[in-house]
Design a protein around this motif. Structure first.
Motif, PDB file in Angstrom:
ATOM      1  N   TYR A   4      28.309  60.570  17.939  1.00 53.46           N
ATOM      2  CA  TYR A   4      29.055  60.387  16.692  1.00 53.46           C
ATOM      3  C   TYR A   4      30.487  59.930  16.946  1.00 53.46           C
ATOM      4  O   TYR A   4      31.025  59.107  16.204  1.00 53.46           O
ATOM      5  CB  TYR A   4      29.063  61.696  15.905  1.00 53.46           C
ATOM      6  N   ALA A   5      31.112  60.451  18.004  1.00 50.82           N
ATOM      7  CA  ALA A   5      32.507  60.116  18.291  1.00 50.82           C
ATOM      8  C   ALA A   5      32.702  58.626  18.540  1.00 50.82           C
ATOM      9  O   ALA A   5      33.798  58.101  18.364  1.00 50.82           O
ATOM     10  CB  ALA A   5      32.996  60.907  19.502  1.00 50.82           C
ATOM     11  N   LEU A   6      31.635  57.927  18.943  1.00 48.83           N
ATOM     12  CA  LEU A   6      31.737  56.498  19.248  1.00 48.83           C
ATOM     13  C   LEU A   6      30.872  55.655  18.324  1.00 48.83           C
ATOM     14  O   LEU A   6      30.697  54.460  18.566  1.00 48.83           O
ATOM     15  CB  LEU A   6      31.307  56.250  20.703  1.00 48.83           C
ATOM     16  N   ARG A   7      30.311  56.279  17.295  1.00 50.26           N
ATOM     17  CA  ARG A   7      29.375  55.592  16.424  1.00 50.26           C
ATOM     18  C   ARG A   7      30.011  54.380  15.756  1.00 50.26           C
ATOM     19  O   ARG A   7      31.100  54.447  15.218  1.00 50.26           O
ATOM     20  CB  ARG A   7      28.873  56.570  15.354  1.00 50.26           C
ATOM     21  N   GLY A   8      29.333  53.266  15.831  1.00 52.04           N
ATOM     22  CA  GLY A   8      29.811  52.063  15.167  1.00 52.04           C
ATOM     23  C   GLY A   8      30.751  51.215  15.999  1.00 52.04           C
ATOM     24  O   GLY A   8      31.234  50.185  15.523  1.00 52.04           O
ATOM     25  N   GLN A  28      21.465  66.852  11.462  1.00 49.91           N
ATOM     26  CA  GLN A  28      22.715  66.834  12.222  1.00 49.91           C
ATOM     27  C   GLN A  28      22.483  66.345  13.649  1.00 49.91           C
ATOM     28  O   GLN A  28      23.301  65.601  14.196  1.00 49.91           O
ATOM     29  CB  GLN A  28      23.334  68.230  12.228  1.00 49.91           C
ATOM     30  N   GLY A  29      21.371  66.749  14.237  1.00 47.50           N
ATOM     31  CA  GLY A  29      21.055  66.267  15.577  1.00 47.50           C
ATOM     32  C   GLY A  29      20.888  64.759  15.600  1.00 47.50           C
ATOM     33  O   GLY A  29      21.399  64.073  16.490  1.00 47.50           O
ATOM     34  N   GLY A  30      20.176  64.232  14.595  1.00 47.92           N
ATOM     35  CA  GLY A  30      19.987  62.793  14.524  1.00 47.92           C
ATOM     36  C   GLY A  30      21.282  62.046  14.271  1.00 47.92           C
ATOM     37  O   GLY A  30      21.532  60.999  14.859  1.00 47.92           O
ATOM     38  N   TYR A  31      22.122  62.598  13.413  1.00 46.94           N
ATOM     39  CA  TYR A  31      23.351  61.895  13.026  1.00 46.94           C
ATOM     40  C   TYR A  31      24.429  61.979  14.101  1.00 46.94           C
ATOM     41  O   TYR A  31      25.109  60.992  14.390  1.00 46.94           O
ATOM     42  CB  TYR A  31      23.883  62.480  11.721  1.00 46.94           C
ATOM     43  N   PHE A  32      24.587  63.157  14.694  1.00 48.22           N
ATOM     44  CA  PHE A  32      25.700  63.363  15.617  1.00 48.22           C
ATOM     45  C   PHE A  32      25.345  63.154  17.089  1.00 48.22           C
ATOM     46  O   PHE A  32      26.215  62.817  17.884  1.00 48.22           O
ATOM     47  CB  PHE A  32      26.262  64.785  15.455  1.00 48.22           C
ATOM     48  N   TRP A  33      24.096  63.389  17.468  1.00 49.73           N
ATOM     49  CA  TRP A  33      23.789  63.480  18.888  1.00 49.73           C
ATOM     50  C   TRP A  33      22.764  62.475  19.401  1.00 49.73           C
ATOM     51  O   TRP A  33      22.777  62.146  20.590  1.00 49.73           O
ATOM     52  CB  TRP A  33      23.282  64.890  19.212  1.00 49.73           C
TER      53      TRP A  33
END
Length: 297
Positions: free
Chosen positions: A150-154, A21-26
């Motif tokens: 994550y909120a701005l990912r991509g 989760q840390g890697g994916y979201f933060w």
């Protein structure tokens, strides 16, 4: 030979979930990959119940408490892991978005003040806020150009948009310091649509976005009211009313209701043909909006 106790196994899986989760979201870059690798190692060792490091150190946890766990504790362990996965994922998605908004609003405060003061032709205060705006934005741009939560990912357009804003802010310096403040105000207005696009692209259905949408249309009806064009006011009101509804959905307290009251009051004056009172009502509408926008937009 197994050398991991079931409780040790659950602890490894729990830590793997946290790292994933840390890697994916933060996290981004090397830290993100390090978190993913760590999570994979923990999942694999938990799955086979064997830790090579334990073997090298000649230790293990498999025989602790007889190496067994009662069925009820097994179920509780797996339920705890599911709760950690679901709760952690939801919480991370929410918090990463919230933290971005907080940092954006902290930076955006000085932008809004500078925009407001240049519009009011108050040079000294505008210069002071411009300095704070530029320094605050530099920190914001540096962080979110290198790091995308994550909120701005991509969002592949984010970096170029942030650079575009920086260019506009830098270009208005001569105008703010000793040039045409009205032109500085118009140039700074170009920043708001860029911020608005960033928010929309990344799914932010927030009060700030709704206020910005409403503001763009509100300027049209203010111009019509100041020109004492009742027909134009009546024509524009339905569009503004529709654009204000998302604001009311996000918040509908006394300050928001004051904007609605002033907007509808302007329509009432136009319908009654009271042209002389329309500019003053337009000022009330703008003042009620600015009050909310400076605090919460």
């Amino acid at each position: 030979m197994k050398n991991i106790h079931p409780i040790d196994r659950w602890c490894r899986l729990a830590l793997a979930i946290v790292l994933a989760q840390g890697g994916y979201f933060w996290l981004t870059g090397a830290w993100q990959w390090a978190a993913y690798v760590g999570a994979v190692v923990l999942v694999v060792t938990a799955g086979v119940q064997f830790c090579p490091l334990y073997r090298l150190l000649r230790v293990g946890t498999a025989q602790l408490a007889g190496g067994k766990v009662s069925p009820i504790w097994r179920w509780l362990g797996w339920l705890a892991l599911v709760a950690l996965f679901v709760g952690g994922s939801y919480g991370s998605a929410f918090l990463s978005r919230k933290l971005f908004l907080e940092e954006f609003n902290a930076m955006n405060h000085f932008y809004k003040q500078t925009l407001f003061l240049t519009g009011k032709n108050e040079r000294d205060s505008a210069v002071e806020n411009w300095k704070k705006m530029v320094s605050g934005y530099a920190v914001f741009q540096r962080k979110y150009s290198a790091y995308q939560p994550y909120a701005l990912r991509g969002d592949r357009q984010l970096v170029s948009d942030l650079q575009q804003v920086a260019v506009i802010m830098g270009a208005v310096e001569p105008l703010v310091r000793d040039g045409d403040l009205h032109q500085a105000h118009l140039d700074l207005e170009k920043i708001r649509p860029v911020f608005q696009d960033i928010f929309k692209r990344n799914g932010f259905s927030m009060l700030a976005v709704a206020l910005v949408d409403f503001h763009d249309a509100m300027e049209l009806i203010l111009d019509a009211a100041n020109a004492k064009d009742a027909e134009k006011v009546k024509q524009l009101h339905p569009m503004l009313s529709d654009k204000f509804k998302p604001v009311e959905l996000e918040a509908n307290d006394a300050e928001i209701q004051a904007i609605r009251k002033n907007l509808d009051g302007l329509l009432a004056l136009a319908q009654a043909g009271n042209l002389g009172a329309m500019p003053a009502q337009a000022d009330q509408l703008k003042s009620s909006f600015v009050k909310v926008y400076l605090k919460r937009g």
